[in-house]
Design a protein around this motif. Structure first.
Motif, mmCIF file in Angstrom:
data_model
loop_
_atom_site.group_PDB
_atom_site.id
_atom_site.type_symbol
_atom_site.label_atom_id
_atom_site.label_comp_id
_atom_site.label_asym_id
_atom_site.label_seq_id
_atom_site.Cartn_x
_atom_site.Cartn_y
_atom_site.Cartn_z
ATOM 1 N N UNK A 133 53.662 -0.406 98.488
ATOM 2 C CA UNK A 133 54.682 0.638 98.495
ATOM 3 C C UNK A 133 55.993 0.042 99.011
ATOM 4 N N UNK A 134 57.035 0.083 98.191
ATOM 5 C CA UNK A 134 58.327 -0.491 98.573
ATOM 6 C C UNK A 134 59.446 0.202 97.807
ATOM 7 N N UNK A 135 60.666 0.027 98.304
ATOM 8 C CA UNK A 135 61.807 0.665 97.653
ATOM 9 C C UNK A 135 61.994 0.082 96.249
ATOM 10 N N UNK A 136 62.465 0.918 95.311
ATOM 11 C CA UNK A 136 62.641 0.407 93.948
ATOM 12 C C UNK A 136 63.977 -0.331 93.791
ATOM 13 N N UNK A 137 64.732 -0.416 94.896
ATOM 14 C CA UNK A 137 66.054 -1.051 94.825
ATOM 15 C C UNK A 137 65.965 -2.511 94.366
ATOM 16 N N UNK A 138 65.051 -3.263 95.013
ATOM 17 C CA UNK A 138 64.886 -4.690 94.688
ATOM 18 C C UNK A 138 64.534 -4.871 93.207
ATOM 19 N N UNK A 139 63.647 -3.993 92.744
ATOM 20 C CA UNK A 139 63.172 -4.059 91.366
ATOM 21 C C UNK A 139 64.321 -3.818 90.384
ATOM 22 N N UNK A 140 65.067 -2.755 90.623
ATOM 23 C CA UNK A 140 66.140 -2.407 89.682
ATOM 24 C C UNK A 140 67.249 -3.461 89.722
ATOM 25 N N UNK A 141 67.639 -3.847 90.940
ATOM 26 C CA UNK A 141 68.690 -4.873 91.064
ATOM 27 C C UNK A 141 68.282 -6.158 90.350
ATOM 28 N N UNK A 142 67.038 -6.579 90.603
ATOM 29 C CA UNK A 142 66.553 -7.838 90.025
ATOM 30 C C UNK A 142 66.527 -7.783 88.507
ATOM 31 N N UNK A 143 66.021 -6.662 87.967
ATOM 32 C CA UNK A 143 65.905 -6.556 86.507
ATOM 33 C C UNK A 143 67.293 -6.491 85.860
ATOM 34 N N UNK A 172 56.217 -6.564 92.801
ATOM 35 C CA UNK A 172 57.593 -6.891 92.414
ATOM 36 C C UNK A 172 57.655 -7.872 91.249
ATOM 37 N N UNK A 173 56.866 -8.948 91.330
ATOM 38 C CA UNK A 173 56.969 -10.002 90.317
ATOM 39 C C UNK A 173 56.633 -9.467 88.914
ATOM 40 N N UNK A 174 55.504 -8.765 88.819
ATOM 41 C CA UNK A 174 55.079 -8.287 87.503
ATOM 42 C C UNK A 174 55.953 -7.140 87.003
ATOM 43 N N UNK A 175 56.355 -6.267 87.924
ATOM 44 C CA UNK A 175 57.122 -5.095 87.463
ATOM 45 C C UNK A 175 58.535 -5.502 87.050
ATOM 46 N N UNK A 176 59.036 -6.589 87.672
ATOM 47 C CA UNK A 176 60.333 -7.132 87.232
ATOM 48 C C UNK A 176 60.227 -7.549 85.771
ATOM 49 N N UNK A 177 59.094 -8.132 85.454
ATOM 50 C CA UNK A 177 58.869 -8.570 84.072
ATOM 51 C C UNK A 177 58.819 -7.355 83.136
ATOM 52 N N UNK A 178 58.110 -6.296 83.583
ATOM 53 C CA UNK A 178 57.974 -5.085 82.752
ATOM 54 C C UNK A 178 59.333 -4.431 82.519
ATOM 55 N N UNK A 179 60.091 -4.237 83.595
ATOM 56 C CA UNK A 179 61.398 -3.582 83.454
ATOM 57 C C UNK A 179 62.370 -4.491 82.699
ATOM 58 N N UNK A 180 62.235 -5.799 82.946
ATOM 59 C CA UNK A 180 63.072 -6.777 82.233
ATOM 60 C C UNK A 180 62.864 -6.675 80.724
ATOM 61 N N UNK A 181 61.600 -6.503 80.299
ATOM 62 C CA UNK A 181 61.314 -6.355 78.863
ATOM 63 C C UNK A 181 62.035 -5.142 78.292
ATOM 64 N N UNK A 182 62.014 -4.035 79.045
ATOM 65 C CA UNK A 182 62.649 -2.803 78.550
ATOM 66 C C UNK A 182 64.160 -2.980 78.438
ATOM 67 N N UNK A 183 64.739 -3.670 79.435
ATOM 68 C CA UNK A 183 66.190 -3.898 79.386
ATOM 69 C C UNK A 183 66.550 -4.842 78.243
ATOM 70 N N UNK A 184 65.757 -5.892 78.062
ATOM 71 C CA UNK A 184 66.016 -6.837 76.963
ATOM 72 C C UNK A 184 65.984 -6.111 75.622
#
Ligand code: ADP
Length: 279
Positions: A133-143, A172-184
């Motif tokens: 459980x962590x803030x989604x800030x890191x995820x969104x910023x990173x993606x 974080x690592x895997x979800x960055x990949x998931x969100x990154x795919x959607x942004x790409x």
């Protein structure tokens, strides 16, 4: 009454022993309970064999994946290296497009193999997803940061809306990949000069991150298929890709008890919603 209690106690003991892996059939007599015990023993034996088979298959996949990744690495790196050297040194204008194609296709192959290896490692449990459980800030910023270069090349603006400080369950690592795919994808399937919006909304059980674009849209009849492995939409023919991104994204989210939905209208754009569990 006494008989019923006796039967329940024996059934309870059978289940307890099965859970602890210590179940043994007691001496056979003609009672119904003894017959049930025998069937239960058969069931446990079949279950054990199936589990052993699954484990053996998993081990076989594991070693096949390692072999493929290991054996193709060097030859592919060499093909790429020589193609780059050729491209630099080729002075014949007529040959240039062919040399370039060798490099481009080798790069595609390398990307495809890397994606398949990653996919298979996650699928077979060789690499773990460890959601916390962590803030989604890191995820969104990173993606968003990861996609900024591609957005810039296409002059696409990216905006973030909503409270990014909300917490959700994710790796974080895997979800960055998931969100990154959607942004790409949002960038790839949108016209130059448009805007891609990432927004965060909180629900009772989930935090929803949506990626919305003003691109070509997805035909309604294809909206379920786009999450299948290697499926490429009829709208995707002019774009590069291999149809793995959304399949991978959905699998990553499933591993962390989340899910993904799409809403899209042809010619107006698409909105992919990622739901991450809250705890
Ligand atoms: P790829 O983009 O490599 O083809 P994906 O698995 O990422 O593979 O996507 C599958 C298909 O879904 C794409 O081929 C495309 O048809 C469709 N798609 C995905 N994202 C979008 C989007 N944002 N806008 C329009 N179509 C999309």
């Amino acid at each position: 009454m006494r008989q019923t209690t006796k039967i329940i106690n024996r059934l309870d003991k059978m289940i307890e022993d099965a859970i602890n892996g210590t179940f043994v059939e007691s001496g056979y007599d003609e009672t119904e309970l003894s017959r049930l015990e025998s069937r239960f023993h058969q069931y446990l034996a079949i279950k054990e064999t199936t589990e052993e088979k699954i484990e053996a298959e998993r081990a076989a996949i594991k070693s096949l994946v390692s072999d493929i990744s290991h054996q193709t690495k060097t030859p592919l790196a060499n093909v790429l290296l020589y193609a780059q050297l050729l491209e630099e040194q080729c002075t014949d204008e007529a040959l240039n497009p062919y040399v370039r194609q060798i490099r481009v296709q080798a790069e595609k192959l390398q990307f495809l193999i890397q994606s398949l290896v990653k996919l298979s490692r996650l699928e077979s449990g060789m690499v773990e997803s460890n959601p916390i459980s962590q803030s989604v800030e890191l995820l969104i910023e990173g993606a968003v940061e990861g996609a900024r270069g591609r957005a810039k090349t296409k002059q696409i603006a990216m905006e973030v809306k909503g409270d990014v400080h909300m917490s959700a369950l994710y790796d974080l690592r895997w979800t960055l990949e998931a969100l990154g795919n959607l942004l790409d994808n949002a960038i790839k399937y949108s016209p130059a000069g448009s805007t891609v919006t990432v927004s965060v909304r909180s629900y009772e059980m989930f935090v929803c991150i949506s990626v919305e674009d003003k691109g070509c849209g997805i035909p309604e009849q294809e909206q379920a298929q786009i999450f299948e492995r290697f499926y490429r939409g009829t709208n995707a023919m002019d774009e590069e890709g291999n149809g793995i991104g959304l399949y991978f994204t959905r699998m990553i989210l499933q591993k962390e008890q989340g899910y993904i939905k799409v809403d899209s209208k042809m010619g107006q754009g698409s909105c992919f919603q990622v739901f991450l569990k809250r705890i």
